[in-house]
Design an enzyme around this catalytic site. Structure first.
Site, mmCIF file in Angstrom:
data_model
loop_
_atom_site.group_PDB
_atom_site.id
_atom_site.type_symbol
_atom_site.label_atom_id
_atom_site.label_comp_id
_atom_site.label_asym_id
_atom_site.label_seq_id
_atom_site.Cartn_x
_atom_site.Cartn_y
_atom_site.Cartn_z
ATOM 1 N N ASP A 56 9.614 -20.074 -15.581
ATOM 2 C CA ASP A 56 9.576 -21.531 -15.704
ATOM 3 C C ASP A 56 8.176 -21.954 -15.309
ATOM 4 O O ASP A 56 7.769 -21.780 -14.146
ATOM 5 C CB ASP A 56 10.624 -22.164 -14.783
ATOM 6 C CG ASP A 56 10.657 -23.686 -14.900
ATOM 7 O OD1 ASP A 56 9.639 -24.287 -15.313
ATOM 8 O OD2 ASP A 56 11.696 -24.273 -14.566
ATOM 9 N N TYR A 162 2.672 -37.458 -24.399
ATOM 10 C CA TYR A 162 2.498 -36.160 -25.076
ATOM 11 C C TYR A 162 1.073 -35.946 -25.602
ATOM 12 O O TYR A 162 0.426 -34.939 -25.250
ATOM 13 C CB TYR A 162 3.541 -35.999 -26.192
ATOM 14 C CG TYR A 162 3.403 -34.717 -26.958
ATOM 15 C CD1 TYR A 162 3.841 -33.514 -26.409
ATOM 16 C CD2 TYR A 162 2.806 -34.689 -28.219
ATOM 17 C CE1 TYR A 162 3.682 -32.317 -27.100
ATOM 18 C CE2 TYR A 162 2.654 -33.507 -28.916
ATOM 19 C CZ TYR A 162 3.097 -32.317 -28.350
ATOM 20 O OH TYR A 162 2.938 -31.140 -29.027
ATOM 21 N N LYS A 166 -1.906 -33.171 -24.281
ATOM 22 C CA LYS A 166 -2.545 -32.155 -25.127
ATOM 23 C C LYS A 166 -4.072 -32.362 -25.168
ATOM 24 O O LYS A 166 -4.832 -31.396 -25.263
ATOM 25 C CB LYS A 166 -1.951 -32.179 -26.533
ATOM 26 C CG LYS A 166 -0.470 -31.755 -26.588
ATOM 27 C CD LYS A 166 -0.258 -30.312 -26.167
ATOM 28 C CE LYS A 166 1.172 -29.838 -26.454
ATOM 29 N NZ LYS A 166 1.400 -28.436 -26.077
HETATM 30 N N1 LIG Z 1 6.978 -28.360 -33.489
HETATM 31 C C1 LIG Z 1 5.896 -29.041 -33.720
HETATM 32 O O1 LIG Z 1 5.828 -29.806 -34.711
HETATM 33 C C2 LIG Z 1 4.675 -28.919 -32.837
HETATM 34 C C3 LIG Z 1 3.481 -29.499 -33.272
HETATM 35 C C4 LIG Z 1 2.343 -29.369 -32.476
HETATM 36 C C5 LIG Z 1 2.406 -28.678 -31.280
HETATM 37 N N2 LIG Z 1 3.605 -28.124 -30.871
HETATM 38 C C6 LIG Z 1 3.597 -27.391 -29.607
HETATM 39 O O2 LIG Z 1 4.103 -26.085 -29.839
HETATM 40 C C7 LIG Z 1 4.704 -25.574 -28.631
HETATM 41 C C8 LIG Z 1 6.089 -25.039 -28.972
HETATM 42 O O3 LIG Z 1 6.833 -26.113 -29.521
HETATM 43 P P1 LIG Z 1 8.166 -25.884 -30.404
HETATM 44 O O4 LIG Z 1 8.085 -26.816 -31.534
HETATM 45 O O5 LIG Z 1 8.386 -24.427 -30.637
HETATM 46 O O6 LIG Z 1 9.243 -26.453 -29.356
HETATM 47 P P2 LIG Z 1 10.735 -25.982 -29.005
HETATM 48 O O7 LIG Z 1 11.395 -25.397 -30.181
HETATM 49 O O8 LIG Z 1 11.323 -27.175 -28.321
HETATM 50 O O9 LIG Z 1 10.476 -24.811 -27.935
HETATM 51 C C9 LIG Z 1 9.853 -25.113 -26.722
HETATM 52 C C10 LIG Z 1 9.816 -23.856 -25.888
HETATM 53 O O10 LIG Z 1 9.170 -24.188 -24.647
HETATM 54 C C11 LIG Z 1 10.025 -23.775 -23.608
HETATM 55 N N3 LIG Z 1 9.824 -24.543 -22.381
HETATM 56 C C12 LIG Z 1 9.905 -25.884 -22.194
HETATM 57 N N4 LIG Z 1 9.705 -26.170 -20.905
HETATM 58 C C13 LIG Z 1 9.490 -24.997 -20.266
HETATM 59 C C14 LIG Z 1 9.227 -24.619 -18.927
HETATM 60 N N5 LIG Z 1 9.158 -25.533 -17.943
HETATM 61 N N6 LIG Z 1 9.034 -23.309 -18.631
HETATM 62 C C15 LIG Z 1 9.112 -22.382 -19.603
HETATM 63 N N7 LIG Z 1 9.388 -22.655 -20.883
HETATM 64 C C16 LIG Z 1 9.572 -23.961 -21.207
HETATM 65 C C17 LIG Z 1 11.430 -23.947 -24.156
HETATM 66 O O11 LIG Z 1 12.352 -23.238 -23.356
HETATM 67 P P3 LIG Z 1 13.937 -23.585 -23.338
HETATM 68 O O12 LIG Z 1 14.533 -22.873 -24.510
HETATM 69 O O13 LIG Z 1 14.396 -23.084 -22.020
HETATM 70 O O14 LIG Z 1 14.053 -25.086 -23.455
HETATM 71 C C18 LIG Z 1 11.224 -23.361 -25.537
HETATM 72 O O15 LIG Z 1 11.211 -21.955 -25.482
HETATM 73 C C19 LIG Z 1 4.704 -26.742 -27.643
HETATM 74 O O16 LIG Z 1 3.621 -26.594 -26.744
HETATM 75 C C20 LIG Z 1 4.491 -27.966 -28.526
HETATM 76 O O17 LIG Z 1 3.875 -29.019 -27.831
HETATM 77 C C21 LIG Z 1 4.725 -28.230 -31.614
#
Ligand SMILES: NC(=O)c1ccc[n+]([C@@H]2O[C@H](COP(=O)([O-])OP(=O)(O)OC[C@H]3O[C@@H](n4cnc5c(N)ncnc54)[C@H](OP(=O)(O)O)[C@@H]3O)[C@@H](O)[C@H]2O)c1
Length: 241
Positions: A56, A162, A166
């Site tokens: 975490d 958010y 970033k």
């Molecule tokens: N999806 C998009 O469109 C997008 C665009 C730009 C940037 N991003 C960035 O890409 C990254 C991944 O996003 P995603 O879209 O894959 O999101 P997601 O599907 O919601 O997955 C988020 C991941 O982060 C983990 N997480 C959250 N809080 C945490 C903590 N305190 N300690 C450890 N793990 C934690 C979650 O774990 P749990 O399963 O336990 O919740 C999950 O594995 C993020 O940094 C996000 O800001 C995403």
């Protein structure tokens, strides 16, 4: 000392993190999934033939324990992907309605979590030699794009916690790139693009870009023979800060 490259992906149990973990494993790396839910971590690690550690990013003890375990297993870390991130949802981050509890929660994961994990794993990264840190940022963190009236962000819903988390992560990237240059450690930020993950679904977004497409630039940076450092990159090239 292990000759195989060892990689850790925070939040590697689902979404873009899981796709990055898969991509790194396909490049022959030994991948450790960091997941706050140990069962979800084990399941994700099993799918890619890797290992998992409970992690975490908001918890000092959890991060220290994860580093101790990776030190015991491998004695080094070649690639750290700071992927774990949260959006903070739609409430409490609109201008005029900002809830500092939401801002703090977003910063705790997206920014302070990256400081915590990076600082804790630095000794293992230094041991690896020519290690790489990839910070999963977002195009929404680009000051240039956010302030460009011609960019699509000019008309997108304005949320402050958010994108500002970033933008700060981007500055962290530049400072660590400079601070770790003498160690031969490269530090870069990536913008995965808007991808159809749980993150996007939670914001009511329906997107076509896949997590694998979002992961590709992170995988490339972690595996290209010569890595840049202090860059902000997406598939199409450099993102303006
Ligand atoms: N999806 C998009 O469109 C997008 C665009 C730009 C940037 N991003 C960035 O890409 C990254 C991944 O996003 P995603 O879209 O894959 O999101 P997601 O599907 O919601 O997955 C988020 C991941 O982060 C983990 N997480 C959250 N809080 C945490 C903590 N305190 N300690 C450890 N793990 C934690 C979650 O774990 P749990 O399963 O336990 O919740 C999950 O594995 C993020 O940094 C996000 O800001 C995403």
């Amino acid at each position: 000392m292990q000759t195989t490259k060892i990689a850790l992906v925070t939040g590697g149990n689902r979404g873009i993190g899981a796709a990055i973990a898969h991509g790194l494993a396909e490049h022959g790396m030994t991948v450790v999934i960091g997941a706050r839910d140990p069962l979800a971590g084990e399941e994700a690690a099993r799918r890619i033939g890797g290992r998992s550690v409970p992690l975490d990013v908001t918890d000092d003890v959890s991060v220290r324990d994860a580093a101790a375990r990776i030190e015991e297993w491998y004695g080094k870390l070649d690639v750290l992907v700071n992927n774990a991130g949260v959006s903070g949802g739609l409430d409490g981050q609109q201008v005029g309605e900002v809830d500092l509890a939401v801002v703090r929660a977003v910063y705790e994961t997206n920014l302070f979590g990256v400081f915590r994990v990076t600082e804790t794993f630095l000794p293992l990264l230094r041991t690896a030699g020519a290690a790489r840190i990839v910070n999963v940022s977002s195009g929404t963190g680009s000051l240039a794009w956010q302030s460009d009236p011609a960019h699509k962000y000019a008309t997108s819903r304005i949320a402050v916690a958010y994108p500002s988390s970033k933008a700060a992560l981007n500055m962290l990237t530049v400072m660590y790139a400079k601070g770790l240059a003498a160690d031969g450690i490269s530090v870069n930020a990536i913008a995965p693009g808007a991808c159809a993950t749980d993150f996007a679904a939670g914001l009511g977004l329906s997107l076509e870009r896949t997590a694998e497409q979002g992961a590709a630039i992170a995988v490339r940076l972690a595996t290209v023979p010569e890595s840049p450092t202090g860059s902000f990159l997406e598939d199409a090239g450099t993102v303006p800060w």
